[in-house]
Design a protein around this motif. Structure first.
Motif, PDB file in Angstrom:
ATOM      1  N   ARG A 144       0.059  -9.754 -59.621  1.00 25.97           N
ATOM      2  CA  ARG A 144      -0.548 -10.347 -60.537  1.00 25.97           C
ATOM      3  C   ARG A 144      -2.668  -9.336 -60.838  1.00 25.97           C
ATOM      4  O   ARG A 144      -2.323  -8.602 -60.366  1.00 25.97           O
ATOM      5  N   MET A 145      -2.462  -9.209 -61.839  1.00 22.72           N
ATOM      6  CA  MET A 145      -3.846  -7.879 -62.145  1.00 22.72           C
ATOM      7  C   MET A 145      -5.504  -8.568 -61.162  1.00 22.72           C
ATOM      8  O   MET A 145      -4.996  -9.876 -61.183  1.00 22.72           O
ATOM      9  N   PHE A 146      -5.967  -7.906 -60.596  1.00 23.68           N
ATOM     10  CA  PHE A 146      -7.124  -8.380 -60.217  1.00 23.68           C
ATOM     11  C   PHE A 146      -7.858  -9.226 -60.833  1.00 23.68           C
ATOM     12  O   PHE A 146      -7.952  -9.585 -62.373  1.00 23.68           O
ATOM     13  N   GLU A 147      -8.810 -10.043 -60.853  1.00 23.54           N
ATOM     14  CA  GLU A 147     -10.324 -11.027 -60.978  1.00 23.54           C
ATOM     15  C   GLU A 147     -11.086 -10.652 -60.692  1.00 23.54           C
ATOM     16  O   GLU A 147     -11.540 -10.138 -59.809  1.00 23.54           O
ATOM     17  N   PRO A 148     -11.926 -10.126 -62.244  1.00 24.37           N
ATOM     18  CA  PRO A 148     -13.321  -9.269 -62.249  1.00 24.37           C
ATOM     19  C   PRO A 148     -14.603 -10.835 -61.169  1.00 24.37           C
ATOM     20  O   PRO A 148     -14.058 -11.949 -61.075  1.00 24.37           O
ATOM     21  N   GLY A 149     -15.240  -9.950 -60.470  1.00 21.96           N
ATOM     22  CA  GLY A 149     -16.110 -10.547 -59.354  1.00 21.96           C
ATOM     23  C   GLY A 149     -15.804 -11.005 -58.226  1.00 21.96           C
ATOM     24  O   GLY A 149     -16.705 -11.444 -56.875  1.00 21.96           O
ATOM     25  N   LYS A 150     -13.750 -10.874 -58.010  1.00 20.03           N
ATOM     26  CA  LYS A 150     -13.293 -11.401 -56.494  1.00 20.03           C
ATOM     27  C   LYS A 150     -13.422  -9.518 -56.091  1.00 20.03           C
ATOM     28  O   LYS A 150     -12.695  -8.690 -56.813  1.00 20.03           O
ATOM     29  N   ASN A 151     -13.255  -9.369 -54.562  1.00 27.90           N
ATOM     30  CA  ASN A 151     -12.405  -7.496 -53.407  1.00 27.90           C
ATOM     31  C   ASN A 151     -11.166  -7.884 -54.310  1.00 27.90           C
ATOM     32  O   ASN A 151     -10.897  -7.884 -53.711  1.00 27.90           O
ATOM     33  N   GLU A 152     -10.437  -7.920 -55.482  1.00 27.25           N
ATOM     34  CA  GLU A 152      -9.239  -7.398 -55.394  1.00 27.25           C
ATOM     35  C   GLU A 152      -9.032  -5.978 -55.847  1.00 27.25           C
ATOM     36  O   GLU A 152      -9.787  -6.098 -56.782  1.00 27.25           O
ATOM     37  N   ILE A 153      -7.539  -5.386 -55.392  1.00 31.08           N
ATOM     38  CA  ILE A 153      -6.859  -4.358 -55.918  1.00 31.08           C
ATOM     39  C   ILE A 153      -5.871  -4.432 -56.476  1.00 31.08           C
ATOM     40  O   ILE A 153      -4.875  -5.346 -55.804  1.00 31.08           O
ATOM     41  N   VAL A 154      -5.370  -3.840 -57.300  1.00 36.24           N
ATOM     42  CA  VAL A 154      -4.461  -3.695 -57.781  1.00 36.24           C
ATOM     43  C   VAL A 154      -3.214  -2.112 -57.637  1.00 36.24           C
ATOM     44  O   VAL A 154      -4.486  -1.201 -57.442  1.00 36.24           O
ATOM     45  N   VAL A 155      -2.447  -1.848 -56.565  1.00 36.87           N
ATOM     46  CA  VAL A 155      -2.423  -0.463 -55.937  1.00 36.87           C
ATOM     47  C   VAL A 155      -1.353  -0.115 -57.085  1.00 36.87           C
ATOM     48  O   VAL A 155       0.005  -0.683 -57.536  1.00 36.87           O
ATOM     49  N   GLY A 156      -1.132   1.179 -57.633  1.00 35.79           N
ATOM     50  CA  GLY A 156      -0.081   2.495 -58.024  1.00 35.79           C
ATOM     51  C   GLY A 156       0.763   1.873 -57.438  1.00 35.79           C
ATOM     52  O   GLY A 156       1.140   2.540 -56.173  1.00 35.79           O
ATOM     53  N   SER A 157       2.793   2.139 -58.171  1.00 35.78           N
ATOM     54  CA  SER A 157       3.848   2.666 -57.111  1.00 35.78           C
ATOM     55  C   SER A 157       4.166   3.237 -55.631  1.00 35.78           C
ATOM     56  O   SER A 157       4.555   2.914 -54.804  1.00 35.78           O
ATOM     57  N   SER A 158       3.419   4.572 -56.538  1.00 40.24           N
ATOM     58  CA  SER A 158       3.615   5.395 -55.306  1.00 40.24           C
ATOM     59  C   SER A 158       2.942   5.000 -54.786  1.00 40.24           C
ATOM     60  O   SER A 158       2.832   5.815 -53.345  1.00 40.24           O
ATOM     61  N   VAL A 159       1.600   5.185 -54.670  1.00 38.86           N
ATOM     62  CA  VAL A 159       0.321   4.122 -53.057  1.00 38.86           C
ATOM     63  C   VAL A 159       1.484   3.556 -51.947  1.00 38.86           C
ATOM     64  O   VAL A 159       1.794   3.939 -51.463  1.00 38.86           O
ATOM     65  N   LEU A 160       1.821   2.822 -52.580  1.00 40.91           N
ATOM     66  CA  LEU A 160       3.305   1.304 -52.051  1.00 40.91           C
ATOM     67  C   LEU A 160       3.612   2.368 -50.675  1.00 40.91           C
ATOM     68  O   LEU A 160       3.857   2.260 -50.156  1.00 40.91           O
ATOM     69  N   ARG A 161       4.828   3.125 -52.062  1.00 39.60           N
ATOM     70  CA  ARG A 161       5.481   4.082 -51.418  1.00 39.60           C
ATOM     71  C   ARG A 161       5.246   4.555 -50.067  1.00 39.60           C
ATOM     72  O   ARG A 161       5.513   5.360 -48.885  1.00 39.60           O
ATOM     73  N   ASP A 199     -12.029  -4.613 -60.443  1.00 39.33           N
ATOM     74  CA  ASP A 199     -12.875  -4.390 -61.629  1.00 39.33           C
ATOM     75  C   ASP A 199     -13.611  -3.667 -61.368  1.00 39.33           C
ATOM     76  O   ASP A 199     -14.498  -3.345 -60.603  1.00 39.33           O
ATOM     77  N   VAL A 200     -14.034  -2.774 -62.695  1.00 45.77           N
ATOM     78  CA  VAL A 200     -15.555  -1.929 -61.986  1.00 45.77           C
ATOM     79  C   VAL A 200     -16.916  -2.218 -61.480  1.00 45.77           C
ATOM     80  O   VAL A 200     -17.592  -1.973 -61.716  1.00 45.77           O
ATOM     81  N   ARG A 201     -16.880  -3.833 -62.273  1.00 48.98           N
ATOM     82  CA  ARG A 201     -18.202  -4.693 -61.690  1.00 48.98           C
ATOM     83  C   ARG A 201     -18.425  -4.646 -60.393  1.00 48.98           C
ATOM     84  O   ARG A 201     -19.351  -4.337 -59.535  1.00 48.98           O
ATOM     85  N   THR A 202     -17.328  -4.551 -60.499  1.00 48.32           N
ATOM     86  CA  THR A 202     -17.026  -5.607 -58.296  1.00 48.32           C
ATOM     87  C   THR A 202     -17.441  -4.246 -57.672  1.00 48.32           C
ATOM     88  O   THR A 202     -18.251  -4.237 -57.082  1.00 48.32           O
ATOM     89  N   LEU A 203     -16.959  -3.287 -58.172  1.00 54.10           N
ATOM     90  CA  LEU A 203     -16.421  -1.810 -57.599  1.00 54.10           C
ATOM     91  C   LEU A 203     -18.153  -1.676 -57.666  1.00 54.10           C
ATOM     92  O   LEU A 203     -19.104  -1.072 -56.520  1.00 54.10           O
ATOM     93  N   GLN A 204     -19.055  -1.558 -59.217  1.00 48.15           N
ATOM     94  CA  GLN A 204     -20.218  -1.109 -58.756  1.00 48.15           C
ATOM     95  C   GLN A 204     -21.101  -2.233 -57.991  1.00 48.15           C
ATOM     96  O   GLN A 204     -22.240  -1.096 -56.806  1.00 48.15           O
ATOM     97  N   SER A 205     -20.777  -3.126 -57.749  1.00 47.91           N
ATOM     98  CA  SER A 205     -21.877  -3.978 -56.883  1.00 47.91           C
ATOM     99  C   SER A 205     -21.809  -3.348 -55.746  1.00 47.91           C
ATOM    100  O   SER A 205     -22.304  -3.401 -54.246  1.00 47.91           O
TER     101      SER A 205
END
Ligand code: ADP
Ligand code: MG
Lengths: 396, 231
Positions: A144-161, A199-205
């Motif tokens: 699923r998509m990351f939720e704002p405010g949590k330390n969650e990431i989504v990764v590009g398919s090439s990264v996984l490979r 999420d940009v705000r999570t990353l900023q903090s």
């Protein structure tokens, strides 16, 4: 001149039919040419694949805005105030939720390349919902998509490979922070598939960036037209920024890299081609020496020197051509479509596929034919000058 | 038999330079060959037999002197003109046959015809005729490697005569063959001379072979000692 053509046909046919007598040398030449062509095609398809990937990334309907002179997202800094000011600029699409503007953060984190087990830099992009809506090819293919405010990431398919440790559900440490992979996304053939997004705000903090961003993407009212925004920035003293369409931005990022691949590939191919040429010359001189009595006998019968010349030249060209085809086939089987990753313009990894183009194919065959032509020419000259007297030489 | 001169050699000099050394083979050689004769040239090894044959065949040029063919010199023809002249007038027969190993008998015999403007069926007819003449029509499709030495030489003779040349130049045509096979070859040459009027110049070191000729010249140290064999 019908008789000259039939002489030449006969001699060419004889040369080719006598090839099996020189099978090992001929095969060696053939393979040398094949290797040269395969190496050249590897580089060309690499340059091409890289270019294709980067070309597919850039959109004409988005503008990328960076701090003036920073050239790449990684080096740029943009404040919250500047983002707000820019949102007022003309030429930007405005929807129900206001102007389509995405302020993004772009940092690098460590990754391990699967193939070489080496540590590399991977880009982690902080992005908002409006930023994602600007990416047309974006889809979550797993999780699923990351939720704002949590330390969650989504990764590009090439990264996984290409890099290890980014499987769905894994926890990762970047500096002092821990993150969880919650999804995998695809973004066409674009460089975004080589990125990690959160999420940009999570990353900023988490990375102590306050409210600053590094890059602004905006949707253009007129695709390709950055005139209005540029004019607005020029007139606004608080904004000191460079504007490019996204397509243009990635083209510039890619050019240095594909130039390097290209300018590394050709010299290497040429150096190897010189080796193959030496082999071809040796093989063809050997062929002439082996056929000297036959050539002289034909000359005694009345065949012209030009037929011996062309027979030898065609033999060499045929060897080179088969070698070239073989090299192309090898390149196609070995490299086409395999993926690789390399440093992009901003010192992060970009994953791309080798892509053979018809252009590269033509260049490969041309190189092979040049080897065949030069490697055959001098021996052919020698063949045309075999003294007729040799036909009477005592050694059988 | 016509008594016209086919060849006339006037004061022919021939020398080779080997490194700094100059080896003189002929110094003022004179000879003539009549149309229709079967001339044997004998002599010890190194006496210049092959060199003479090369001069007659327009394969090598004299250092000085003239070689007249039917009254006109051939020593000042260009390479291209010589090729043409050879194709028109000469059939060569070599000691080691010099067949093209990758061509079958018929294809080998056909080679000289490729220099002429002939249709495929005309070429095939001529090849058939030539192979029949040497008794090898049944071997037309065989590769040289599938033929005995004598058979290969017969293919070579068929190749030499297929375009109906004026004369045949044979360098030790039986040098590589046993006695019985040599006789077969010599009988074919004699037939070509007597029945088909081909002028033949044959180099040999075998006196028995020379007996098939109508005239025999002995070459020794670049000079001729003539003996008439035709009784
Ligand atoms: N192309 C050449 N270069 C130098 N010397 C040669 C060449 N051809 C022949 N000779 C020399 O000329 C002499 C006569 O040779 P050749 O005519 O072949 O003799 P034959 O055929 O009677 O044995 C020999 O001493 C030979 O070494
Ligand atoms: Mg000799």
């Amino acid at each position: 001149m019908g008789s000259l053509i039939s002489q030449i046909q006969a001699v060419v046919a004889m040369n080719l039919r006598s090839l099996p007598q020189r099978i090992w040398m001929s095969l060696a030449t053939l393979f040398a040419v094949a290797i040269v062509v395969a190496v050249l095609l590897a580089f060309l398809s690499m340059a091409n694949g890289f270019q294709q990937t980067v070309k597919n990334t850039g959109s004409e309907s988005l503008a990328v805005i960076l701090r003036a002179g920073s050239q790449a997202e990684l080096n740029s800094v943009i404040t919250r105030d500047q983002v707000n000011l820019l949102s007022e600029a003309p030429g930007i699409v405005r929807g129900d939720k206001g102007p389509k503007v995405s302020a993004e953060l772009y940092v690098t984190v460590d990754g391990i390349k699967r193939s070489s087990q080496t540590e590399v830099n991977l880009p982690l992009r902080g992005i908002s919902e409006s930023g994602i809506s600007l990416r047309e090819g974006f889809t979550i293919i797993e999780g699923r998509m990351f939720e704002p405010g949590k330390n969650e990431i989504v990764v590009g398919s090439s990264v996984l490979r290409e890099f290890s440790g980014f499987e769905l559900g894994n926890s990762l440490r970047f500096g002092k922070t821990t993150w969880t992979v919650v999804g995998v996304f695809e973004a066409g053939a674009s460089v975004f598939a080589s990125e990690l997004w959160t999420d940009v705000r999570t990353l900023q903090s988490q990375f102590n960036r306050g409210s600053s961003a590094q890059v602004i993407r905006v949707a253009l009212q007129q695709p390709g037209d950055i005139g209005a925004i540029t004019e607005y920035i020029d007139k606004e003293p608080r904004l000191n920024m460079d504007v490019k369409t996204e397509a243009e931005y990635y083209q510039e990022q890619a050019k240095a890299m594909s130039d390097m691949i290209f300018f590394l590939g050709w010299p290497l191919a040429i150096a190897m081609a010189l080796g193959a040429l030496a082999g071809a010359l040796n093989t063809m001189y050997n062929s002439v020496a082996q056929r000297a009595v036959e050539i002289a006998t034909l000359r005694a019968i009345g065949f012209r020197g030009v037929s011996a010349f062309l027979g030898t030249l065609v033999e060499s060209l045929v060897l080179a051509f088969i070698g070239g085809l073989l090299g192309t086939l090898a390149a196609f089987l070995l490299f086409d479509g395999i993926s690789a990753s390399t440093l992009g313009g901003s010192f992060t990894q970009i994953v791309f596929s080798f892509e053979l183009s018809s252009d590269a194919f033509v260049q490969g065959i041309t190189l092979a034919m040049i080897i065949g032509l030069v490697g055959g020419f001098f021996p052919a000259l020698k063949a045309s000058r075999v003294p007729v007297m040799v036909a009477f030489s005592v050694d059988p | 038999m016509s008594q016209k001169q086919l060849f006339e050699l006037n004061n022919v000099n021939k020398s080779f330079t080997k490194g700094k050394e100059e080896i003189t083979i002929f110094n003022g050689l004179n000879m003539s060959i009549k149309e229709g004769e079967f001339l044997a040239i004998m002599g010890p090894s190194g006496s210049g037999k092959t060199t003479l044959l090369n001069l007659l065949g327009g394969v090598d040029r004299p250092t000085a002197g003239d070689i007249l063919f039917r009254g006109s010199p051939i020593n000042n023809l260009s390479e291209g003109q010589l090729s043409k002249w050879r194709a028109e007038h000469i059939g060569f027969i070599f000691q080691f046959y010099n067949l093209m190993p990758m061509l079958n008998a018929a294809r080998n015999v056909e080679l000289p015809l490729l220099l002429k403007k002939l249709s495929r069926s005309q070429r095939r007819n001529s090849v058939d005729t030539a192979l029949k003449l040497v008794g090898l029509e049944a071997r037309a499709g065989h590769q040289p490697s599938e033929l005995s030495g004598g058979q290969q030489q017969r293919v070579a003779i068929a190749r030499a005569i297929v375009s109906d040349p004026t004369f045949l130049l044979c360098d030790e045509p039986t040098g590589d063959l046993d006695r019985a096979t040599a006789v077969e070859i010599l009988e074919i040459l004699q037939l070509l001379n007597r029945e088909f009027g081909k002028t033949i110049v044959m180099v040999t070191h075998d006196p028995a072979a020379a007996e098939y000729a109508s005239r025999c010249l002995h070459l020794d140290k670049g000079e001729f000692i003539e003996k008439d064999l035709a009784a």
